[in-house]
Design a protein around this motif. Sequence first.
Motif, mmCIF file in Angstrom:
data_model
loop_
_atom_site.group_PDB
_atom_site.id
_atom_site.type_symbol
_atom_site.label_atom_id
_atom_site.label_comp_id
_atom_site.label_asym_id
_atom_site.label_seq_id
_atom_site.Cartn_x
_atom_site.Cartn_y
_atom_site.Cartn_z
ATOM 1 N N ASP A 39 0.846 -1.195 0.000
ATOM 2 C CA ASP A 39 0.000 0.000 0.000
ATOM 3 C C ASP A 39 0.883 1.247 0.000
ATOM 4 O O ASP A 39 1.270 1.734 -1.043
ATOM 5 N N ARG A 40 1.215 1.732 1.165
ATOM 6 C CA ARG A 40 2.090 2.893 1.286
ATOM 7 C C ARG A 40 3.375 2.443 1.965
ATOM 8 O O ARG A 40 3.438 1.320 2.455
ATOM 9 N N SER A 43 3.661 -0.155 5.018
ATOM 10 C CA SER A 43 2.429 -0.947 5.194
ATOM 11 C C SER A 43 2.799 -2.425 5.301
ATOM 12 O O SER A 43 3.831 -2.859 4.798
ATOM 13 N N SER A 78 -3.711 -1.527 5.688
ATOM 14 C CA SER A 78 -2.271 -1.257 5.632
ATOM 15 C C SER A 78 -1.551 -1.625 6.919
ATOM 16 O O SER A 78 -0.331 -1.732 6.933
ATOM 17 N N ASN B 22 -5.511 3.548 -3.282
ATOM 18 C CA ASN B 22 -4.935 2.304 -3.788
ATOM 19 C C ASN B 22 -6.005 1.601 -4.639
ATOM 20 O O ASN B 22 -7.128 1.380 -4.155
ATOM 21 N N HIS B 25 -8.566 -0.845 -3.361
ATOM 22 C CA HIS B 25 -9.670 -0.441 -2.488
ATOM 23 C C HIS B 25 -10.878 0.078 -3.268
ATOM 24 O O HIS B 25 -11.810 0.615 -2.675
ATOM 25 N N SER B 37 -9.660 2.505 2.783
ATOM 26 C CA SER B 37 -8.729 3.472 2.225
ATOM 27 C C SER B 37 -8.575 4.693 3.128
ATOM 28 O O SER B 37 -7.567 5.386 3.074
ATOM 29 N N TRP B 63 -2.107 5.561 -9.333
ATOM 30 C CA TRP B 63 -3.209 5.641 -8.377
ATOM 31 C C TRP B 63 -4.100 6.849 -8.676
ATOM 32 O O TRP B 63 -3.600 7.960 -8.875
#
Lengths: 137, 136
Positions: A39-40, A43, A78, B22, B25, B37, B63
């Motif tokens: 994700d980020r 995560s 996440s 993302n 999601h 999210s 994204w």
Amino acid sequence: MTSVLSSANGTMTQLVRGAWEAEAYRHTLALKDLPDNWDRPRSSKPTRQAINSALTFIERVAALDLVVLSTPFVAPMSHGGVQLEWEHGQRQLDVELLPDGTARFVISDAGNVGEGDLGFFSASDVEALFGWLAATP
Amino acid sequence: MPPDYLDDAELADGAVLWHSINPRHIKDDELNVSSTSYSTDGLSVYVIDETTAAALAAKFPGWPFQWFTAGVARAVGCIVCKEPDDDGDTSHRAVRRASDPPAQLRGEAKRIRNAAKWIHHDDVPEPQPPSPLTPE
């Protein structure tokens, strides 16, 4: 019916009651194949406990045999959890399985939002939540 | 010492905040977004007046983005904290629970998600429906 479900990291055989249940298991098991940092930055991929807890939750929901239910949306979180989201009419139920396998939920009905903790959930917890979700036209 | 979390008082309620989504999601063909999210501890957003769409697109390749205002976050019980991102980008803010800033957003996440809208801009990707799992 019996469904064989597999992902890159394993296979399980599960008796399922219907199509939505098999689909939910399949989406949940697919989360095992996520990489870290999916994700980020920083995560985490869903933990084994979160995935197993999600599978158990789905099984308990399916055991209620509610005809109004459809396949939940299965989302990785996440922090290493898994979220299951059901909708029925204007009502929405989001169940979050945390990295340690405990659960909590957010409910929403026409814009009104509430939340609660289930800990290690019981069959009666699941029944109460889905009784609420199904009790709307 | 734990950090002090303060609402950015200089940020007007009308300030537009962009949040990257993302693609995992996005729930369905109607492009509804999972509350997952938005359900994080310190929801990552950027003040678009302090950066550019192209700069944000470069940070999150592929994204799409949604937007909401600082006033929406505050109306659901959140504060908007000035916290530079990992690149030191000062247009970044973190939306946090006013009553418990380090905690994960839950009900607030759902309310913000309900208010957020997709961004359609030449410099950022359009949202796409989810691709189905490959049948076994």
